[in-house]
Design an enzyme around this catalytic site. Structure first.
Site: not given
Length: 592
Positions: A279, A282, A306, A326, A365, A368, A373, A522
């Site tokens: 990151e 990037e 994240c 990102s 999560k 996710e 993908e 989190c």
């Protein structure tokens, strides 16, 4: 200031205070089921009844303002009987399945019934609400028969997250709390953050329980089962075993996981360090395109990636900024991809024979991990996600005495991490971790903040800002000399909306923005032990800073195992293999 008397005790409070707040000030706890501190009172549950002199009937203390000279009694026979009657009426409609409900001793209604001495559940026996289980999403389960219409979930979804997936439907006995038109949760815009499950006082909304899937994998001799643990887990898991919030249990957690039968115990922190390298590079690449190549189409500011609840939110509410996010996968998904390729090669296993379990503070999560993908290894990179609460239950199922377990060490090669990775669990932590690395890569000099902490982006303020002036650089990044790098941090999606709108309107200009879906980051995730308020969040945040400060290795780019994985496998940041395994894309989703 206003003066009142509560149970013969004089109290002074500010104008606009409610009776409940005045009582709390002198240590009197009035029971509630719908009240959420900091938000307008709903007055929905009527459990917080008190007696006020001059008023014939009990009043709801959460929504009754204090008046000067008021006399309040919180423990008279009339009050106790009224509260007991309210709870009995709630129980009469509540299909609780209390013997088997996973909320168990954590059920606020059950505890309140015990506290009030409710002994007869059948006093108001009659028709109960129709049972409907909504299992339409990978992350959350709704059970309408257990709902007590407290509306906490409505408040947290609408006010804190600004999503509004659930609301009251219908009237009277047939009213329900749920998605519009009584639709399944999968058919409305829900970011799967689980804050509704974390705030629900009963078992009406819970995470999708996947414990049995993990037990089955552990008992399969053909599978090598590895586990990763997110940074926020180590500061909260102890609460499942009556330990104080913020108790660090990293070592006990590691030992418990090994005793459960996992073949290797790894750390999501390893790939948090990996995330910072990818990151950070990037961000620098985007800055170079903007400042050197004068590319007017470069997507700045860059947002972090994240938090899966945040990604879901952006895809539905702000698809026009997706290029600004990102392309890095979250540390969870980076870990899965690396575990089923790099680690699988090291132990001579096929990717399909490695079963990856994640322990996460976040219900999103689960969603996710199921995204199509996220299959860079040829199949799902992460097979099952358990929340902190699920791991707590699993440890209890195994009969482990968690508090007495010795401290264990994470396994190699995916277990070593820096202190920068630990603070990923806190709001502002990803930003601080990134700045520690990017500053040193650009300047070649030590990060200049005391104890390496960027204080302006820490804490529970909803939107935070900071800037760093780059005074000197190494030759490669000389174009950044004299640039004031502006950053911002937001947690809670309603706050994310504020910062996005400031950027879109031109009111504010930033280079890098951290967004965390859940309040506090989190550590306040939807899968963490209940009940999470700001005092609990502060304790967990302090624990992760303590974990960071206790390490010699505190910067992601100095992690020797990160250096090693690039040398042996990934070759270079943003290289071909990194893009193949560690990066992803996003897609616009229809808002319903």
């Amino acid at each position: 200031m206003l003066k009142l008397t509560i149970n013969n005790n004089e109290v002074e409070v500010a104008p606009g205070s409610m009776i409940l707040e005045a009582a709390e000030k002198i240590g009197i706890k009035i029971p509630t089921l719908c009240y959420l501190k900091g938000f307008p009172p709903a007055g929905a549950c009527r459990v917080c009844l008190v007696e006020v002199e001059g008023i014939p009937d009990p009043v709801a203390s959460c929504s009754t303002p204090v008046t000067n000279g008021m006399t309040v009694r919180t423990n008279t026979k009339m009050v106790r009987d009224a509260r007991r009657t309210v709870v009995e009426l709630l129980l009469s409609e509540h299909e609780g399945e209390c013997q088997t409900c996973e909320r168990g001793d954590d059920c606020e209604l059950r505890q309140l019934a015990l506290d009030l001495g409710v002994k007869d559940n059948e006093r108001y026996a009659g028709e109960k609400a129709a049972k409907h289980s909504d299992v339409s999403t990978p992350a959350l389960v709704r059970d309408s028969a257990k709902c007590i219409s407290c509306r906490r979930c409505v408040t947290v979804c609408g006010e804190i997250q600004g999503v509004g997936s659930i609301s009251p439907q219908g009237r009277g006995f047939k009213s329900i709390i749920g998605p519009a038109f009584c639709s399944p949760l999968s058919e409305v815009t829900c970011v799967q953050c689980g804050q509704c499950a974390a705030i629900c006082p009963v078992g009406a909304i819970t995470e999708c329980d996947q414990i049995d899937e993990v037990w089955a994998a552990l008992e399969d001799p053909k599978k090598t089962v590895v586990v990763q643990t997110a940074p926020a887990i180590r500061a909260a898991l102890g609460e499942c075993f009556e330990m104080p919030p913020g108790t660090l249990v990293t070592g006990k957690m590691t030992t418990a996981l090994r005793m459960l039968g996992f073949d290797a115990v790894f750390d999501t922190n390893f790939t948090a360090d990996l995330t910072i390298i990818e990151e950070g590079n990037e961000l620098l690449t985007r800055l170079k395109k903007a400042l050197v190549d004068k590319d007017e189409n470069v997507a700045l500011p860059m947002f972090t990636s994240c938090s899966p609840g945040w990604i879901n939110y952006a895809e539905s509410f702000y698809p026009q900024i997706l290029d600004h996010i990102s392309s890095c996968k979250s540390p969870q998904q980076m870990f899965g991809a690396v575990a089923k390729t790099y680690y699988a090669d090291k132990i001579d296993k096929k990717p399909e024979d490695v079963f990856v379990v994640s322990i996460m503070p976040c219900t999103a999560k689960k969603f996710e991990a199921a995204r199509p993908e996220m299959q860079s290894s040829g199949g799902p990179d992460v097979d099952v996600v358990l929340t902190t609460r699920e791991l707590g239950r699993m440890i209890k199922q195994a009969g482990l005495d968690f508090e007495s377990l010795p401290d264990g060490e994470m396994d190699s090669p995916l277990g070593l991490s820096s202190g920068a990775a630990d603070i990923f669990g806190n709001t502002g932590g990803v930003m601080e971790a990134a700045l520690r690395t990017v500053y040193e890569l650009v300047t070649g000099k030590p990060f200049p903040f005391p104890q390496l902490h960027v204080t302006p982006v820490a804490g529970l303020q909803g939107v935070k800002e900071a800037s760093v002036v780059v005074e000197e650089t190494v030759p490669e990044w000389s174009f950044l000399k004299g640039v004031e790098v502006k950053v911002a941090v937001a947690h809670g999606l309603a706050n994310a909306r504020k910062i996005i709108e400031k950027v879109r309107s031109g009111e504010a200009t930033y280079h890098f923005i951290e967004i965390m879906c859940c309040p506090g980051g989190c550590i306040g995730g939807g899968g963490q032990p209940r009940f999470t308020d700001d005092s609990v969040r502060q304790a967990r945040i302090a624990a992760l800073y303590k974990e960071d400060e206790g390490k010699q290795l505190r910067k992601s780019h100095e992690n020797p195992d990160i250096i090693k994985i690039y040398k042996e496998f990934l070759e270079k940041p943003l290289g071909h293999k990194s893009h193949e395994l560690l990066h992803t894309h996003y897609q616009e989703r229809e808002r319903v």
